[in-house]
Design an enzyme around this catalytic site. Structure first.
Site, PDB file in Angstrom:
ATOM      1  N   ALA A 159     -13.874  23.580  34.843  1.00 48.94           N
ATOM      2  CA  ALA A 159     -12.462  23.909  35.007  1.00 48.94           C
ATOM      3  C   ALA A 159     -11.981  24.935  33.985  1.00 48.94           C
ATOM      4  CB  ALA A 159     -11.617  22.642  34.911  1.00 48.94           C
ATOM      5  N   HIS A 167     -10.699  14.483   5.063  1.00 47.96           N
ATOM      6  CA  HIS A 167     -11.518  13.293   4.921  1.00 47.96           C
ATOM      7  C   HIS A 167     -10.625  12.079   5.053  1.00 47.96           C
ATOM      8  CE1 HIS A 167     -14.754  10.759   3.350  1.00 47.96           C
ATOM      9  NE2 HIS A 167     -13.864  10.171   2.575  1.00 47.96           N
ATOM     10  N   GLY A 226     -25.318  17.775  42.754  1.00 51.33           N
ATOM     11  CA  GLY A 226     -24.873  19.149  42.553  1.00 51.33           C
ATOM     12  C   GLY A 226     -23.738  19.511  43.487  1.00 51.33           C
ATOM     13  N   GLY A 272     -29.233  11.900  40.907  1.00 51.27           N
ATOM     14  CA  GLY A 272     -28.952  13.079  40.094  1.00 51.27           C
ATOM     15  C   GLY A 272     -28.511  12.676  38.706  1.00 51.27           C
ATOM     16  N   ILE A 327     -24.041  15.322  34.540  1.00 44.20           N
ATOM     17  CA  ILE A 327     -22.862  14.771  33.877  1.00 44.20           C
ATOM     18  C   ILE A 327     -22.003  13.945  34.827  1.00 44.20           C
ATOM     19  CG2 ILE A 327     -20.685  15.384  32.781  1.00 44.20           C
ATOM     20  CD1 ILE A 327     -22.036  17.726  31.454  1.00 44.20           C
ATOM     21  N   GLY A 345      -3.966  21.452  42.477  1.00 48.48           N
ATOM     22  CA  GLY A 345      -4.853  20.991  41.409  1.00 48.48           C
ATOM     23  C   GLY A 345      -6.324  20.963  41.773  1.00 48.48           C
TER      24      GLY A 345
HETATM   25  C1  FAD Z   1      -4.918   3.333  -0.027  1.00 48.89           C
HETATM   26  C2  FAD Z   1      -5.336   4.771  -0.188  1.00 48.89           C
HETATM   27  C3  FAD Z   1      -5.730   5.492   0.923  1.00 48.89           C
HETATM   28  C4  FAD Z   1      -6.126   6.810   0.783  1.00 48.89           C
HETATM   29  N1  FAD Z   1      -6.514   7.481   1.904  1.00 48.89           N
HETATM   30  C5  FAD Z   1      -6.928   8.757   1.775  1.00 48.89           C
HETATM   31  C6  FAD Z   1      -7.384   9.470   2.907  1.00 48.89           C
HETATM   32  O1  FAD Z   1      -7.429   8.943   4.015  1.00 48.89           O
HETATM   33  N2  FAD Z   1      -7.807  10.739   2.741  1.00 48.89           N
HETATM   34  C7  FAD Z   1      -7.783  11.350   1.520  1.00 48.89           C
HETATM   35  O2  FAD Z   1      -8.174  12.496   1.443  1.00 48.89           O
HETATM   36  N3  FAD Z   1      -7.359  10.696   0.426  1.00 48.89           N
HETATM   37  C8  FAD Z   1      -6.931   9.422   0.529  1.00 48.89           C
HETATM   38  N4  FAD Z   1      -6.523   8.755  -0.584  1.00 48.89           N
HETATM   39  C9  FAD Z   1      -6.564   9.477  -1.864  1.00 48.89           C
HETATM   40  C10 FAD Z   1      -7.979   9.525  -2.383  1.00 48.89           C
HETATM   41  O3  FAD Z   1      -8.471   8.227  -2.522  1.00 48.89           O
HETATM   42  C11 FAD Z   1      -8.039  10.271  -3.704  1.00 48.89           C
HETATM   43  O4  FAD Z   1      -7.496  11.562  -3.528  1.00 48.89           O
HETATM   44  C12 FAD Z   1      -9.449  10.434  -4.187  1.00 48.89           C
HETATM   45  O5  FAD Z   1     -10.055   9.186  -4.359  1.00 48.89           O
HETATM   46  C13 FAD Z   1      -9.464  11.219  -5.501  1.00 48.89           C
HETATM   47  O6  FAD Z   1     -10.774  11.350  -5.927  1.00 48.89           O
HETATM   48  P1  FAD Z   1     -11.092  11.542  -7.472  1.00 48.89           P
HETATM   49  O7  FAD Z   1     -12.564  11.694  -7.544  1.00 48.89           O
HETATM   50  O8  FAD Z   1     -10.251  12.597  -8.029  1.00 48.89           O
HETATM   51  O9  FAD Z   1     -10.617  10.221  -8.182  1.00 48.89           O
HETATM   52  P2  FAD Z   1     -10.816   8.665  -7.918  1.00 48.89           P
HETATM   53  O10 FAD Z   1     -11.224   8.363  -6.543  1.00 48.89           O
HETATM   54  O11 FAD Z   1      -9.552   8.047  -8.420  1.00 48.89           O
HETATM   55  O12 FAD Z   1     -12.034   8.300  -8.830  1.00 48.89           O
HETATM   56  C14 FAD Z   1     -11.911   8.277 -10.199  1.00 48.89           C
HETATM   57  C15 FAD Z   1     -13.023   7.429 -10.718  1.00 48.89           C
HETATM   58  O13 FAD Z   1     -13.076   7.548 -12.091  1.00 48.89           O
HETATM   59  C16 FAD Z   1     -13.239   6.271 -12.683  1.00 48.89           C
HETATM   60  N5  FAD Z   1     -12.691   6.349 -14.020  1.00 48.89           N
HETATM   61  C17 FAD Z   1     -11.429   6.667 -14.370  1.00 48.89           C
HETATM   62  N6  FAD Z   1     -11.317   6.705 -15.708  1.00 48.89           N
HETATM   63  C18 FAD Z   1     -12.536   6.394 -16.202  1.00 48.89           C
HETATM   64  C19 FAD Z   1     -13.044   6.266 -17.512  1.00 48.89           C
HETATM   65  N7  FAD Z   1     -12.287   6.520 -18.566  1.00 48.89           N
HETATM   66  N8  FAD Z   1     -14.331   5.938 -17.658  1.00 48.89           N
HETATM   67  C20 FAD Z   1     -15.121   5.695 -16.584  1.00 48.89           C
HETATM   68  N9  FAD Z   1     -14.686   5.813 -15.339  1.00 48.89           N
HETATM   69  C21 FAD Z   1     -13.407   6.165 -15.146  1.00 48.89           C
HETATM   70  C22 FAD Z   1     -12.489   5.355 -11.774  1.00 48.89           C
HETATM   71  O14 FAD Z   1     -12.931   4.016 -11.896  1.00 48.89           O
HETATM   72  C23 FAD Z   1     -12.811   5.956 -10.420  1.00 48.89           C
HETATM   73  O15 FAD Z   1     -13.975   5.422  -9.865  1.00 48.89           O
HETATM   74  C24 FAD Z   1      -6.127   7.425  -0.489  1.00 48.89           C
HETATM   75  C25 FAD Z   1      -5.751   6.709  -1.616  1.00 48.89           C
HETATM   76  C26 FAD Z   1      -5.351   5.395  -1.469  1.00 48.89           C
HETATM   77  C27 FAD Z   1      -4.952   4.650  -2.674  1.00 48.89           C
HETATM   78  C1  FAD Z   2     -16.191  14.084  39.574  1.00 47.30           C
HETATM   79  C2  FAD Z   2     -16.025  15.418  38.926  1.00 47.30           C
HETATM   80  C3  FAD Z   2     -15.710  15.472  37.578  1.00 47.30           C
HETATM   81  C4  FAD Z   2     -15.545  16.697  36.959  1.00 47.30           C
HETATM   82  N1  FAD Z   2     -15.212  16.713  35.631  1.00 47.30           N
HETATM   83  C5  FAD Z   2     -15.024  17.895  35.030  1.00 47.30           C
HETATM   84  C6  FAD Z   2     -14.636  17.945  33.677  1.00 47.30           C
HETATM   85  O1  FAD Z   2     -14.450  16.918  33.018  1.00 47.30           O
HETATM   86  N2  FAD Z   2     -14.448  19.147  33.100  1.00 47.30           N
HETATM   87  C7  FAD Z   2     -14.625  20.307  33.809  1.00 47.30           C
HETATM   88  O2  FAD Z   2     -14.434  21.371  33.228  1.00 47.30           O
HETATM   89  N3  FAD Z   2     -14.983  20.295  35.080  1.00 47.30           N
HETATM   90  C8  FAD Z   2     -15.182  19.116  35.717  1.00 47.30           C
HETATM   91  N4  FAD Z   2     -15.542  19.111  37.031  1.00 47.30           N
HETATM   92  C9  FAD Z   2     -15.680  20.392  37.715  1.00 47.30           C
HETATM   93  C10 FAD Z   2     -14.305  20.973  38.069  1.00 47.30           C
HETATM   94  O3  FAD Z   2     -13.621  20.061  38.873  1.00 47.30           O
HETATM   95  C11 FAD Z   2     -14.453  22.300  38.756  1.00 47.30           C
HETATM   96  O4  FAD Z   2     -15.191  23.180  37.959  1.00 47.30           O
HETATM   97  C12 FAD Z   2     -13.091  22.923  39.007  1.00 47.30           C
HETATM   98  O5  FAD Z   2     -12.289  22.109  39.811  1.00 47.30           O
HETATM   99  C13 FAD Z   2     -13.274  24.278  39.676  1.00 47.30           C
HETATM  100  O6  FAD Z   2     -12.024  24.844  39.909  1.00 47.30           O
HETATM  101  P1  FAD Z   2     -11.819  25.901  41.081  1.00 47.30           P
HETATM  102  O7  FAD Z   2     -10.383  26.307  40.992  1.00 47.30           O
HETATM  103  O8  FAD Z   2     -12.848  26.933  41.024  1.00 47.30           O
HETATM  104  O9  FAD Z   2     -12.118  25.111  42.421  1.00 47.30           O
HETATM  105  P2  FAD Z   2     -11.662  23.723  43.023  1.00 47.30           P
HETATM  106  O10 FAD Z   2     -11.122  22.812  42.022  1.00 47.30           O
HETATM  107  O11 FAD Z   2     -12.806  23.296  43.860  1.00 47.30           O
HETATM  108  O12 FAD Z   2     -10.448  24.115  43.949  1.00 47.30           O
HETATM  109  C14 FAD Z   2     -10.605  24.826  45.123  1.00 47.30           C
HETATM  110  C15 FAD Z   2      -9.381  24.570  45.968  1.00 47.30           C
HETATM  111  O13 FAD Z   2      -9.412  25.427  47.058  1.00 47.30           O
HETATM  112  C16 FAD Z   2      -9.067  24.717  48.213  1.00 47.30           C
HETATM  113  N5  FAD Z   2      -9.683  25.428  49.327  1.00 47.30           N
HETATM  114  C17 FAD Z   2     -10.994  25.688  49.515  1.00 47.30           C
HETATM  115  N6  FAD Z   2     -11.167  26.415  50.611  1.00 47.30           N
HETATM  116  C18 FAD Z   2      -9.947  26.621  51.141  1.00 47.30           C
HETATM  117  C19 FAD Z   2      -9.484  27.344  52.271  1.00 47.30           C
HETATM  118  N7  FAD Z   2     -10.311  27.958  53.077  1.00 47.30           N
HETATM  119  N8  FAD Z   2      -8.167  27.338  52.510  1.00 47.30           N
HETATM  120  C20 FAD Z   2      -7.306  26.691  51.706  1.00 47.30           C
HETATM  121  N9  FAD Z   2      -7.682  26.025  50.622  1.00 47.30           N
HETATM  122  C21 FAD Z   2      -8.996  26.006  50.345  1.00 47.30           C
HETATM  123  C22 FAD Z   2      -9.615  23.356  47.998  1.00 47.30           C
HETATM  124  O14 FAD Z   2      -8.959  22.406  48.805  1.00 47.30           O
HETATM  125  C23 FAD Z   2      -9.342  23.178  46.530  1.00 47.30           C
HETATM  126  O15 FAD Z   2      -8.071  22.630  46.301  1.00 47.30           O
HETATM  127  C24 FAD Z   2     -15.707  17.895  37.685  1.00 47.30           C
HETATM  128  C25 FAD Z   2     -16.019  17.840  39.045  1.00 47.30           C
HETATM  129  C26 FAD Z   2     -16.171  16.621  39.666  1.00 47.30           C
HETATM  130  C27 FAD Z   2     -16.501  16.601  41.111  1.00 47.30           C
END
Ligand code: FAD
Ligand code: FAD
Lengths: 51, 479, 479
Positions: free
Chosen positions: B329, B453, B280, B189, B192, B42
């Site tokens: 990586a 959404h 670095g 340094g 990141i 690794g």
């Molecule tokens: C608990 C819950 C969680 C939900 N979570 C999600 C979610 O995470 N993601 C997602 O995509 N969808 C979710 N939905 C569905 C989402 O809310 C609906 O798809 C979305 O609101 C539809 O939008 P719309 O504009 O068609 O109607 P509505 O949001 O129903 O709006 C219609 C509007 O028209 C008004 N209206 C109606 N008739 C009249 C009238 N005659 N005169 C004046 N005003 C009127 C109402 O008062 C209302 O404000 C969820 C629904 C519920 C109930």
């Molecule tokens: C603290 C830290 C956090 C990091 N976080 C991220 C991250 O979130 N995302 C990301 O993409 N990168 C991250 N990196 C960078 C990432 O670790 C390196 O880019 C990656 O490990 C490089 O892979 P590599 O295979 O080239 O070399 P290395 O991972 O360095 O592996 C080389 C291997 O070769 C072995 N080796 C070397 N010479 C010899 C030899 N002569 N004989 C036998 N074995 C040998 C070593 O022991 C080692 O196991 C981070 C680095 C550090 C230090």
């Protein structure tokens, strides 16, 4: 710079195709796998890539 | 098929780069040997880096969260910290993962050889057996020949020459050992790693100082992202010393006495219970006898490679920290797959456009691709979508609306070039921005993708809508 | 430009659909009036739905998290719950957002008219003024004429006819009022809304029963996702009654006595301190005099619309819960933008491929696009990438490795068709899967996108690599 996804870029590289010469038929000129096929067919044999 | 060699593939070093390379090579059918000097697989990341730091940061995040819960109607007692138990938890987390690696190596029939490896010629490495929890040598040596090799020997923390040898002066590895709860800590340094460790120690009770030579903390990230982090974290610090150098240190009975020089240096030397060196990391390129294999190593110890991770010696590859920045990586793992596949004769190449960075601080700071600073420096015209989390229902519900999400688009093509997120869980969401960049998505692609959404993740869709001028969850754009 | 009409655009209802439509219309230059019966904007979602539920769920999540911290070395006292303060917190969260909406309406010069609206002809609505915190009518009526209209009147919770009128019987709105801490709670209906509210009450001390007519909780999600949630949440429940109906209820001094029938019905009636009705929501289509405008309404109260959100009457549009499933806020917002733009003469259309769903329970359950159940039912050949969070360093560091991330790809084209995540913060990450689907990404596109390590988000990249056969963080694929 031509647009192509990683898979298309990899394949182009493997086939020795320079993407700048390939017509992209996808949205915004994106080069697709199909575009590579068309290019290959029109160009004939894929060439080797110098590493 | 290894023929005259002991193996098809020898991987030197078992960090994220090395184990991933060895596993991929084995999966492709190569007889693979993995050489590692330490007892567990690794590397830095799993043993003394990414993983133990995040185990502690998680605990710190919960503690910090709880400290604000009384305003929401839930009051907890002051927490009792049991350092031994916390350390044991961290060790257990690491053990789960390194144990998993050992098991997976076995399933893949990857042979692990414990010892310190050094090249003797382009097809042979000599391994000096090591033992115990460190890298003590047993004296036994053996030679292993290989058809192909991947060097993944990683990097080492840089130590300042004038730092006294004292248990109160540590690098990140020492800091992760969590030997005590210092009252006053200095971070050398402002990167990141130092700030992550500082977060942990400060939550456990330490007052922090940080000293950084450059003019800002967390270099690489745009200043607007860092500003949000800094505002939230100012209470942790007594003194943030920018454009300042550490010029000397002395171990005294009362602590480590450190002298500073520079723009924000205090006149008097300061006393610390703990000094963390996080200035670095330097690559291990010069410690593996690379010259015997004919492999070029730069003055600084990096090994140059091509897009297939090949060194100047065609059957020897190098990956991870040892090939260059960013030392992360996830970069190492992706390079590892390319190298193993290329060694197998596949045409793989490392052609990812972007590599994300994350500071796992509180809040998290995450960014990928082009930054605003880079756009300015390179004269690239960009269009920005900036969504403040004060407009995010979820962030407000979480009482954590200090963050923001910004996306940078090419002003002409409207294609996404980069993005940054500061806020809780930023790191878990930046992958979407990376995918958008790799796919060549534009502001409409992202904005018209329906995000659920109410989530923090929808801030990415909102930021794209803002760039496009169609967002209705923020005030109207000024005309 | 409104000419003979009072406005270019009248929006009926100020939920997420309505306010987004009104704001978009105003941003496009239309003179816009927004009619809402309640005092605050935001509809169900902001006032009694998405937002207050998540404010409480966040608090519950922190409390649950803390209860496991002693094994990590941090011991907190037993939490003291101050219900009044918690309720005030929830109210403050809601107030921040609805206040923000009012301010943004002003900036956009959207006129808010408070009252109950009902059509009198295809270009006129009559508004009966309402007042106070509810919808009490003042008796004042006025007519407003419009060139275009967007109906966004939303939906209402369904009430079971035989339920006694008693303060201990509530719908989600009542449950969100948090009037007390019941010891024993019954949830009628095993959908997301009921289970979210159950999570909150159970963390605050209630034992739960749930009754569901169908054969599983959280319908719509694949069973493997739900199974993980259920395993983690079993301790909250005394009794999960599937394929069971509630057939009667009686208010007694000691509680609400409820009778069940069906496969898992207890023989005796059960006594509850609180009964939550969460058996679904019905659209308000029949309560707005739609027939006077000539707008078609289905028997169930839905208003049919085309891909531009246009009803059968060309200048009248409808969006949100009132047009059909899924009844989700993010669907409403995207439909709102389309309707406003179409009314303006733009060629916008609702052509998103997928709409994600999230249960904000603990763990969260999130899914988008094709499910495995659907693939099976429709005979679509898929290739699955299933990444268990037991292999995720971050999940282990967070001590929450029960989750998994799965992606479903077309077996032939390798393009992504759907995905599901169960685990903490799943909802913040499912947006990336939605983007991948919208962009037509395949397993290589996602797998080769570098995700930062160690994050939960990288599980998406890993799942794609697993489908592709290149992941080295899980055991090798069996050959
Ligand atoms: C608990 C819950 C969680 C939900 N979570 C999600 C979610 O995470 N993601 C997602 O995509 N969808 C979710 N939905 C569905 C989402 O809310 C609906 O798809 C979305 O609101 C539809 O939008 P719309 O504009 O068609 O109607 P509505 O949001 O129903 O709006 C219609 C509007 O028209 C008004 N209206 C109606 N008739 C009249 C009238 N005659 N005169 C004046 N005003 C009127 C109402 O008062 C209302 O404000 C969820 C629904 C519920 C109930
Ligand atoms: C603290 C830290 C956090 C990091 N976080 C991220 C991250 O979130 N995302 C990301 O993409 N990168 C991250 N990196 C960078 C990432 O670790 C390196 O880019 C990656 O490990 C490089 O892979 P590599 O295979 O080239 O070399 P290395 O991972 O360095 O592996 C080389 C291997 O070769 C072995 N080796 C070397 N010479 C010899 C030899 N002569 N004989 C036998 N074995 C040998 C070593 O022991 C080692 O196991 C981070 C680095 C550090 C230090």
């Amino acid at each position: 710079k031509p647009i192509a996804s990683p898979a298309v870029r990899n394949r182009a590289w493997e086939l020795g195709i320079e993407l700048q010469f390939v017509h992209g038929s996808g949205p915004a000129g994106r080069i697709t796998h199909e575009d590579l096929d068309v290019y290959l067919a029109s160009r004939g044999q894929p060439g080797a890539v110098g590493a | 098929p290894s023929g005259q060699y002991d193996c098809d593939m020898l991987v030197l070093g078992a960090g994220p780069g090395g184990y991933s390379a060895a596993f991929r090579a084995a999966d492709l059918g190569m007889k693979t040997i993995l050489v590692e000097r330490y007892a567990s697989l690794g590397g830095v990341c799993l043993n003394v880096g990414c993983i133990p730091s995040k185990a502690l940061l998680h605990v710190a995040a919960v503690m910090d969260e709880v400290s604000h819960m009384d305003t929401l109607g839930i009051t907890f007692g002051k927490p009792q910290v049991d350092l031994d138990k916390l350390r044991a938890h961290k060790t257990k987390v690491v053990g789960k993962l390194t144990g998993g690696l050992a098991a997976m190596a076995k399933m893949r029939k990857v042979t692990i050889v414990r010892g310190y490896g050094s090249f003797v010629d382009p097809h042979t490495i000599e391994v000096e057996e090591t033992t115990g929890t460190g890298q003590d040598k047993t004296g036994t040596k053996k030679k292993i020949s290989f058809r192909n090799c991947i060097i993944a020997a990683g990097s080492q923390a840089v130590r300042l020459p004038f730092m006294p040898d004292d248990p109160r002066v540590v690098d990140s590895t020492g800091a992760l050992e969590l030997r005590g709860q210092p009252k006053k800590m200095l971070i050398l340094g402002g990167g990141i790693i130092g700030l992550e460790m500082g977060t942990v120690y400060s939550t456990l009770g330490a007052r922090l100082d940080v000293v950084e030579m450059l003019d800002g903390l967390m270099q690489g990230a745009d200043r607007d992202l860092v500003r949000v982090w800094q505002k939230m974290n100012t209470p942790r610090f007594d003194n943030i010393m920018l454009k300042t150098k550490t010029v000397g240190a002395e171990a005294t009975k009362d602590g480590i006495l450190v002298k500073f020089e520079g723009e924000q240096a205090p006149k008097e030397p300061q006393l610390y219970d703990l000094v963390l060196q996080a200035v670095g990391r330097s690559p291990n390129g010069k410690k593996i006898g690379a010259e015997k294999a004919g492999v070029t190593v730069s003055d600084r110890g990096f090994i140059p490679v091509d897009i297939q991770m090949r060194t100047n010696v065609p059957h020897i590859f190098a990956i991870g920290d040892i090939v260059g920045q960013p030392m992360l990586a996830h970069k190492a793992v992706h390079e590892a797959h390319v190298a193993a596949e290329a060694a197998m004769g596949e045409k793989s190449a490392f052609n990812a456009r972007v590599i994300p960075s994350v500071a796992y601080t509180d809040p998290e700071v995450a960014w990928v691709g082009l930054t605003e600073d880079q756009a300015k420096a390179q004269g690239i015209a960009i269009k920005k979508g900036h969504f403040p989390w004060t407009a995010s229902g979820r962030a407000i519900a979480n009482t954590r609306d200090e963050g923001f999400t910004k996306l940078l688009f090419d002003a002409e093509t409207h294609r996404i070039l980069g993005g940054g997120i500061v806020g809780t869980h930023a790191g878990d969401m930046i992958g979407e921005v990376a995918l958008a960049i790799e796919m060549g998505a534009d502001e409409i692609d992202i904005g018209k993708t329906i995000h659920p959404h109410p989530t923090l993740g929808e801030s990415i869709g909102m930021a794209a809508e803002i760039a496009h001028g169609t967002c209705t969850d923020v005030p109207p754009a000024r005309k």
